[in-house]
Design a protein around this motif. Structure first.
Motif, PDB file in Angstrom:
ATOM      1  N   VAL A   1     -15.120  64.052 -20.788  1.00  0.00           N
ATOM      2  CA  VAL A   1     -15.551  65.741 -21.058  1.00  0.00           C
ATOM      3  C   VAL A   1     -15.515  66.383 -20.191  1.00  0.00           C
ATOM      4  O   VAL A   1     -14.813  67.090 -19.598  1.00  0.00           O
ATOM      5  N   LYS A   2     -16.507  65.277 -18.552  1.00  0.00           N
ATOM      6  CA  LYS A   2     -16.066  65.944 -17.531  1.00  0.00           C
ATOM      7  C   LYS A   2     -16.773  64.313 -16.618  1.00  0.00           C
ATOM      8  O   LYS A   2     -16.476  63.750 -16.987  1.00  0.00           O
ATOM      9  N   ARG A   3     -15.695  65.052 -15.174  1.00  0.00           N
ATOM     10  CA  ARG A   3     -15.755  64.711 -14.605  1.00  0.00           C
ATOM     11  C   ARG A   3     -17.114  64.593 -13.654  1.00  0.00           C
ATOM     12  O   ARG A   3     -17.601  65.734 -13.151  1.00  0.00           O
ATOM     13  N   THR A   4     -17.466  63.519 -12.748  1.00  0.00           N
ATOM     14  CA  THR A   4     -18.897  64.117 -12.079  1.00  0.00           C
ATOM     15  C   THR A   4     -19.172  62.919 -10.606  1.00  0.00           C
ATOM     16  O   THR A   4     -18.655  61.989 -11.429  1.00  0.00           O
ATOM     17  N   ALA A   5     -19.118  63.820  -9.890  1.00  0.00           N
ATOM     18  CA  ALA A   5     -19.322  63.205  -8.130  1.00  0.00           C
ATOM     19  C   ALA A   5     -20.659  62.942  -7.670  1.00  0.00           C
ATOM     20  O   ALA A   5     -21.254  63.903  -7.843  1.00  0.00           O
ATOM     21  N   LYS A   6     -20.605  61.750  -7.655  1.00  0.00           N
ATOM     22  CA  LYS A   6     -22.383  61.036  -7.133  1.00  0.00           C
ATOM     23  C   LYS A   6     -22.477  60.715  -6.182  1.00  0.00           C
ATOM     24  O   LYS A   6     -21.388  59.474  -5.981  1.00  0.00           O
ATOM     25  N   VAL A   7     -23.580  60.611  -4.776  1.00  0.00           N
ATOM     26  CA  VAL A   7     -23.326  59.937  -3.882  1.00  0.00           C
ATOM     27  C   VAL A   7     -24.068  58.853  -3.476  1.00  0.00           C
ATOM     28  O   VAL A   7     -24.706  58.354  -4.176  1.00  0.00           O
ATOM     29  N   LEU A   8     -23.109  57.534  -3.797  1.00  0.00           N
ATOM     30  CA  LEU A   8     -23.982  56.119  -3.668  1.00  0.00           C
ATOM     31  C   LEU A   8     -24.248  55.751  -2.257  1.00  0.00           C
ATOM     32  O   LEU A   8     -25.606  55.184  -2.718  1.00  0.00           O
ATOM     33  N   TYR A   9     -24.326  55.812  -1.600  1.00  0.00           N
ATOM     34  CA  TYR A   9     -24.847  55.290  -0.251  1.00  0.00           C
ATOM     35  C   TYR A   9     -24.388  56.357   0.592  1.00  0.00           C
ATOM     36  O   TYR A   9     -23.398  57.359   0.849  1.00  0.00           O
ATOM     37  N   GLU A  10     -25.236  56.914   1.432  1.00  0.00           N
ATOM     38  CA  GLU A  10     -25.680  57.725   2.356  1.00  0.00           C
ATOM     39  C   GLU A  10     -25.962  56.929   4.052  1.00  0.00           C
ATOM     40  O   GLU A  10     -26.529  55.939   3.556  1.00  0.00           O
ATOM     41  N   GLY A  11     -26.107  57.976   4.951  1.00  0.00           N
ATOM     42  CA  GLY A  11     -26.293  57.350   6.389  1.00  0.00           C
ATOM     43  C   GLY A  11     -25.224  56.274   6.734  1.00  0.00           C
ATOM     44  O   GLY A  11     -25.907  55.544   7.890  1.00  0.00           O
ATOM     45  N   LEU A  12     -24.634  55.931   6.330  1.00  0.00           N
ATOM     46  CA  LEU A  12     -23.332  55.189   6.454  1.00  0.00           C
ATOM     47  C   LEU A  12     -22.445  55.129   7.822  1.00  0.00           C
ATOM     48  O   LEU A  12     -22.736  56.082   8.532  1.00  0.00           O
ATOM     49  N   ASP A  13     -22.185  53.800   9.023  1.00  0.00           N
ATOM     50  CA  ASP A  13     -21.179  54.366   9.792  1.00  0.00           C
ATOM     51  C   ASP A  13     -19.539  54.174   9.952  1.00  0.00           C
ATOM     52  O   ASP A  13     -19.192  53.481   9.671  1.00  0.00           O
ATOM     53  N   TRP A  14     -19.133  55.454   9.266  1.00  0.00           N
ATOM     54  CA  TRP A  14     -17.643  55.287   9.075  1.00  0.00           C
ATOM     55  C   TRP A  14     -17.362  54.537   7.676  1.00  0.00           C
ATOM     56  O   TRP A  14     -16.408  53.343   8.352  1.00  0.00           O
ATOM     57  N   PRO A  15     -17.834  54.398   6.821  1.00  0.00           N
ATOM     58  CA  PRO A  15     -17.598  53.629   6.027  1.00  0.00           C
ATOM     59  C   PRO A  15     -16.018  54.319   5.442  1.00  0.00           C
ATOM     60  O   PRO A  15     -15.781  54.906   4.141  1.00  0.00           O
ATOM     61  N   ASN A  16     -15.053  54.155   6.368  1.00  0.00           N
ATOM     62  CA  ASN A  16     -13.365  54.381   5.929  1.00  0.00           C
ATOM     63  C   ASN A  16     -13.126  53.324   4.048  1.00  0.00           C
ATOM     64  O   ASN A  16     -12.456  53.800   4.190  1.00  0.00           O
ATOM     65  N   GLY A  17     -13.733  52.034   4.693  1.00  0.00           N
ATOM     66  CA  GLY A  17     -12.575  51.212   3.967  1.00  0.00           C
ATOM     67  C   GLY A  17     -12.941  50.697   2.953  1.00  0.00           C
ATOM     68  O   GLY A  17     -14.478  50.416   2.671  1.00  0.00           O
ATOM     69  N   LEU A  18     -12.803  50.264   1.594  1.00  0.00           N
ATOM     70  CA  LEU A  18     -13.385  50.006   0.854  1.00  0.00           C
ATOM     71  C   LEU A  18     -12.381  48.926  -0.498  1.00  0.00           C
ATOM     72  O   LEU A  18     -11.124  49.461   0.342  1.00  0.00           O
ATOM     73  N   ALA A  19     -13.185  48.094  -0.753  1.00  0.00           N
ATOM     74  CA  ALA A  19     -12.045  47.435  -1.806  1.00  0.00           C
ATOM     75  C   ALA A  19     -13.281  47.228  -3.288  1.00  0.00           C
ATOM     76  O   ALA A  19     -14.626  47.312  -3.199  1.00  0.00           O
ATOM     77  N   PHE A  20     -12.373  46.039  -4.272  1.00  0.00           N
ATOM     78  CA  PHE A  20     -13.204  46.399  -5.208  1.00  0.00           C
ATOM     79  C   PHE A  20     -13.108  45.369  -6.198  1.00  0.00           C
ATOM     80  O   PHE A  20     -11.297  45.561  -6.477  1.00  0.00           O
ATOM     81  N   HIS A  21     -13.290  44.216  -6.279  1.00  0.00           N
ATOM     82  CA  HIS A  21     -12.820  42.912  -6.987  1.00  0.00           C
ATOM     83  C   HIS A  21     -14.092  42.533  -7.753  1.00  0.00           C
ATOM     84  O   HIS A  21     -15.051  41.842  -7.358  1.00  0.00           O
ATOM     85  N   ASN A  22     -13.388  41.933  -9.110  1.00  0.00           N
ATOM     86  CA  ASN A  22     -14.257  41.476 -10.293  1.00  0.00           C
ATOM     87  C   ASN A  22     -16.104  41.524  -9.634  1.00  0.00           C
ATOM     88  O   ASN A  22     -17.090  40.987 -10.125  1.00  0.00           O
TER      89      ASN A  22
END
Length: 202
Positions: A128-149
């Motif tokens: 019905v709608k999309r929601t954006a939520k902050v999962l983690y903050e105060g990190l140090d340049w969290p540029n890279g992400l990967a998702f596995h299992n």
């Protein structure tokens, strides 16, 4: 023999003229009025501009700051993006500052990493709608992400962390666990990129 001597004198004249011209050029370069007499905006000791050449051109081009706020969805110039027939462009989510890396979870959650925003977001779609939520903050340049299992991996400037079973706990995300902390401390161009290889390793 006379022709040879004439050719030698001609070559000597050219070499002398070239040496004089080179000398004058070097002297002009040392006294170039266009050169910076002083550094107007010295680069910081740390940051992306560290080690910038102190030339007039480099000082004029940097630093260039990004826009301070994300663009609202209705302000995005989507009509300027041209795509082939049968395709269309739409805004999936907006309001996330400095979005850099996107990773899709097994259950359809879109994870968003950024560079200077120092946050990791999760965008969920209920149908019905999309929601954006902050999962983690105060990190140090969290540029890279990967998702596995079912595990989200986050590459910060100095380390890589993981959040297991994160999609089942979007409302109350698990604490990040460090898996590697020796990425170094070189700040210029030091944002990290992350992915899963064919061997299922980071």
């Amino acid at each position: 023999m006379r022709k040879s001597n004439a050719a030698s004198r001609g070559l000597l004249s050219v070499l002398c003229a070239g040496a004089v011209a080179l000398s004058m050029s070097a002297a002009s370069a040392q006294q170039d009025p266009k050169g910076p007499s002083e550094i107007k905006n010295p680069p910081p000791a740390k940051g992306p501009l560290m080690g910038r050449p102190e030339t007039a051109g480099a000082q004029a081009l940097a630093p260039v700051r990004p826009p301070p706020f994300p663009t609202a969805a209705d302000k995005l110039p989507l009509s300027k993006i041209k795509v082939p027939d049968g395709f269309k462009v739409e805004v999936y989510a907006s309001g996330i500052k400095n979005a850099r890396t996107l990773r899709l979870g097994d259950k359809g959650t879109l994870f968003v990493g950024n560079w200077q925003g120092n946050k990791v977001w999760a965008v969920t779609d209920s149908g019905v709608k999309r929601t954006a939520k902050v999962l983690y903050e105060g990190l140090d340049w969290p540029n890279g992400l990967a998702f596995h299992n079912g595990t989200l991996y986050i590459a910060e400037h100095r380390k890589i962390s993981k959040a297991e079973n994160v999609e089942a706990n979007i409302a109350n995300p698990p604490k990040l666990v460090t898996v590697y902390d020796k990425l170094g401390d070189k700040r210029p161009h030091g944002w990290r990129f992350l992915g899963i290889g064919p061997d299922e390793k980071l």
